[in-house]
Every structure is written in C-alpha cells, then in structure tokens.
Scaffold this active site. Sequence first.
Site, PDB file in Angstrom:
ATOM      1  N   HIS A   1      92.187  38.424  36.636  1.00  0.00           N
ATOM      2  CA  HIS A   1      93.020  37.407  36.125  1.00  0.00           C
ATOM      3  C   HIS A   1      94.544  37.319  36.879  1.00  0.00           C
ATOM      4  O   HIS A   1      95.271  36.784  36.905  1.00  0.00           O
ATOM      5  CB  HIS A   1      93.341  37.424  34.623  1.00  0.00           C
ATOM      6  CG  HIS A   1      92.324  37.023  33.891  1.00  0.00           C
ATOM      7  ND1 HIS A   1      90.869  37.477  33.483  1.00  0.00           N
ATOM      8  CD2 HIS A   1      91.998  35.662  33.399  1.00  0.00           C
ATOM      9  CE1 HIS A   1      90.150  36.686  32.877  1.00  0.00           C
ATOM     10  NE2 HIS A   1      90.955  35.412  32.896  1.00  0.00           N
ATOM     11  N   GLY A   2      94.720  38.565  37.296  1.00  0.00           N
ATOM     12  CA  GLY A   2      96.136  38.861  38.129  1.00  0.00           C
ATOM     13  C   GLY A   2      96.213  40.374  38.334  1.00  0.00           C
ATOM     14  O   GLY A   2      95.781  41.272  37.825  1.00  0.00           O
TER      15      GLY A   2
END
Lengths: 132, 491
Positions: B326-327
């Site tokens: 996701h990051g």
Amino acid sequence: MMEHIDPEADAYEPGFEMKPKASLNAENETTLTFKRALYAMLFGMFILALFHSASLVTYVRGLPIGPVEDTVIAVSEAWHEQMEKNGMTELFTLMDESVTALHDATWEDFDAFVQGLKQGEPPEDLRGGVAE
Amino acid sequence: MLFPTLDFALFFVIVFLVAWELRRDMDARKLVLVFASYFFYGYWDWRFTLLLAGSSLLNYAAGRIIGGLNDGVTRKWVLGIAVALNLCVLGFFKYYGFFLDSLADILTTLGIERDLPFLEVILPVGISFFTFQGISYLVDVYRRHVGASRSVLDIFLYISFFPQLVAGPIVRAAHFLPQLQRTPHVSRRMASLAVVLILVGLFKKMVIANYLATEVVDHVFFDPTAFGGGDLLLGVYAYAVQIYCDFSAYSDIAIGVAALLGYRFPRNFDHPYRSASLQEFWRRWHISLSTWLRDYLYIPLGGSRGSTFKTYRNLFLTMFLGGIWHGAAWTFVFWGAFHGAMLGVERALTKRWEDLNKDANGYGVGFVAFFLGLGRSIQNSFATVLGIIVTFHLVCFAWIFFRAPTFSGAWDYVVGIFDWSQPAQFATPFIVGLVAFSLAGQFLPSNWAVGAGRVLQRAPWPVLGLMLGFGILAIEAMAPEGVAPFIYFQF
C-alpha cells in the site's frame, strides 16, 4: 442431405459463412443492447443539459481559449439562460436546498421533527419551516 | 481522468460508440481500446504512458519466452527475472524516497553525514495495479493456466484496459485474456446491471465518501490532538465508511463500464463490514488483491501445508507484504503486520475453541451454550453479532494507522479516543445519519444489485435514460462541491 453442407466456414464466399443460431442470437442481442444503452446515455445527457445546464457552463468555461471554444461558451451560456428562464433549473435548486437543509440540521431540529411526527402534526422540514 | 467528470462521460460515449461499431473487426477494436486506455492514462501525465508501454512489452516478451520453454528450471529462472524486473520498477517508484529517508535517519543516528542521491520521484498513478496484473500474467503462463499470448495487442490491452487501470479490480490474465479471443457480447441484463453499478458507485463516491472526507475525516486526522474522544471515534467510523465507499465505488464503476464494453470483471467487494471474523473480512474486502496475495504469495510460500509455525509465518508475511504494497510508510507496515498478527491470533483461538467444543461432549455442541443451557442457534447468533462488532473495531483500529500521515499522528489519535473531555462537534444528525445509513447498507442481501438490474432489464431505453439522467442529477445535487480523487489512486 448433410454431405452437401461443407462444415468448413472457409469454403463459403465471404459473408455467407454459416453461424450457429446461438451466436446469431447473441449478436442480435448485442446490437439491440448497444443501441439501447447508447440512446439511454444520450438521453441521460440531454436530461442533464436540460435540468443542470449550469454544470455545462462551468465545464465549457474551463476549456482553452480559441475561436471554437468561444463559440461553444457563448452557445452554452445562451442555453443555460434559456433553461433558467423556463424554470428548468429549479428542480436542481430544490434538490440542492433540501440536502443543504438536511446537512445544516441540528439535533434540536431533529427532535422537533420527530416530535412533530409523533404528535401527527404537519411535518416540519429540518430547518423549522412547515413543509407545504 | 476521473470517473465522475464530464470529461470521462464524453470520453466514454465516444469509446463505447466506436468500440461497438468495430465489434466484427476484433483487432481494430482492441487497437481502439488500447489507444483509448493510453489516452485515459496519459490525461494525468503523458510520461506515465511510456512506463505502461514498457511494462507491457516486458511482460509480453517474458511471457513468450516462458511459454516457449519446456525446461522447468529455465522457465523458473526466466519467471524469477521477469517478476524481479517488475518489482524493481515498482520498488523504485514507490519505495526509493522511503528507503533513502530511512537510510538518512539511520546514518544521522549513527553520527555519519553522507550526501544521498535524493530524487523527486513522482509516483505514477496505478503503478501497483498494472504491475500486479503483469506478474499475474507471467505466473499464469508459467503455471500453464493460460497460454503465452502471441498478440502484443492483447497484452497491451490486458495491462492497460482503462476501467481498471488505476485502481483495480486486479484482473487475472486467465480470466481476461480468453475474453479477448471471443467476439464481444453484451446482454440486456449485463447493461442493466452496469447502469445500476455505475449509479450506485457514483452515489457512494460523490455523496457519502466526499462528505465524510471533507466534513470529518480530513479534519480529525490532520490534528487529532485538537479534538475530543467523541469526534475521534466518529472520525474513525467515518473513515471506515469513506474508504469502503470510495474504493468500492471505483470498483463498481469499473465493473459497470467494462460490462458496457462487453467484458466481465470479478467482484471486488462484498459487504465487508458484516464479516464476523478477520478471515471473512479478507474474503469480502478488495477480493482481487486478497486472492492475488493468496495465489501468488501465500501459496508459493507454502500456505497452510507445512507446520503450524510455518502457516502462521506465511499468514503474517502475506499480510505484512500486503501492507507494504500500500505504500512506503511505517503506518502501512504496522497496518499489514497488525492484520497478519490478528489473523494468526484468530486462527489459533478458533482452533482452540473447536477443540474445546469437541472435548466438551464430542458432538460439536458449544461448550458455553451447553453450560448455560442455551440453544445452539442462540449461541451462533450471539457469536456472529459479537464477531461482527469485534471484527469491525479491529479493522477500524488498523484504519487509524492506514489513514494517519505519520506513526506518531496515529498514536495521538488512539490516545485521544479515550479523552472525552471535549464535546463532539462533528456529530451532526447528517454525519451520524450518513455513517449509520452506510453501515446499515452492509447488511443488504449480497446480490441486491443483480436483482435491481434484473428489474431494470425489462425497461425500454427512455426509462433507462430517465433513470441515468435523473439519477446523476440527484447525485450532483446531493454531492458537496468539487471532485476529490479516489483514495486508491495513490497506491
């Protein structure tokens, strides 16, 4: 009888290939559905242009500067003016105001609304005004 | 280009018209769809299209090589190199800054001063999604679930197809490529369901998600110390609803748009907040990513085939890597690790509970229920309700870390929830109603949209047009000003 039918589609002249009935039905349904969806989309856009012409004006004002764009802007503004004059834009304003009223309502307004419903009085809208 | 804009509406009408006019010439149709997809993607920044084309070419070539090889070891090597190249591209764009920042922090802590090669790397929209699709294609070819495509056009279209390009659902090669071999077909039922999904998606995004984001979530997460426990609790519930409505709206619209073009996408969300366990939650939330992680990560790691320890390790690693996907931030690392750990705890507790039940009487009747003299159905209903409440709150707790800009900000948020000294200022009837309405919607029947589509399929085009026109008009009137980008664009 069967030996006269060549099962190879390539044996036929282009355009005369045999197709299974199910495939023809699917193609027919696709054509009809495509038309149905296209007309519905165009009709939907027309409804939006009628009742929400302000968004059209906002959109075209964002276009780059140029002679064609200027004409499009002028036509859109004239269209919007006509829609306003004929009261077409009022529906959108009415819906917008109703949602704003709901949005701005406090818990006191909400209590009063519920009390009104319980006592069978004409329901007030959430801003305190009596609904017509 | 964003879905809920006039730009997209005009773009789609043109693509729809041209694509169906060309339906008898499949190659021309595909070419138009690839061109349209690149136009759609290049609308943000044309340079991104070069990356997209590069990724497509890499996967096409690697797929051809893997498909043409018979030697298992060589195939594995080529697959490994191609997957590594995909991940390198993703890693560079997503994690370059994060690793350099972390390295600089470590060096500073150690008292070492170094000039590091900091670069301003722009994250291309949707890079994770198309990279995952590329890997899916390669692994499917390697596993012989799908043949290596001879058509470069097919691979370009599979990786860049605009409805799902920037925020999913992640479509599998084995699911999508065979659709490109058939003459496209759209039925009345598909088109009606598509209209329902598009309208529902627009409502969820433009009304619910946008209101909750602008009126509550952005404020409370910007500075959690400025608000009391009531607002912070409402804020996290609002965020749970916002991220669901935002992300599932994109999937709904993508599925609807693809259906109108004659392609079927898999379902991506299925009322996730009514899950009675975290395992169930992950079967209902972002299904295309969960199944992707299961098939391409959890199972290759060994799944649940090894020892108990290995099963827990694989579960944890899968969710942990899912979090990092996701990051590049410690908040996402924590989010993934928390879900991984909780899934392990839940699995252990469930197993213990089942063992306890068996030991109690050997007939599988609940021990507690047996003890209290309650019927099995009451016990099950109670367990389900309790499970839903506990699962929802565990998910919400993890969302705090997912949404907060920093780890310390997330911690301030968690601490602040227990401070009820300030009155709640965001708890207006409108906001509370919006959250309650959205959560209640989680308990609608799973296939309600299909039912609505079935009703609509008998309607003639003017009725469908009226529904579309007035539906969008009502959504426009209800929605707050402006169009916010979808949350998942940043991933």
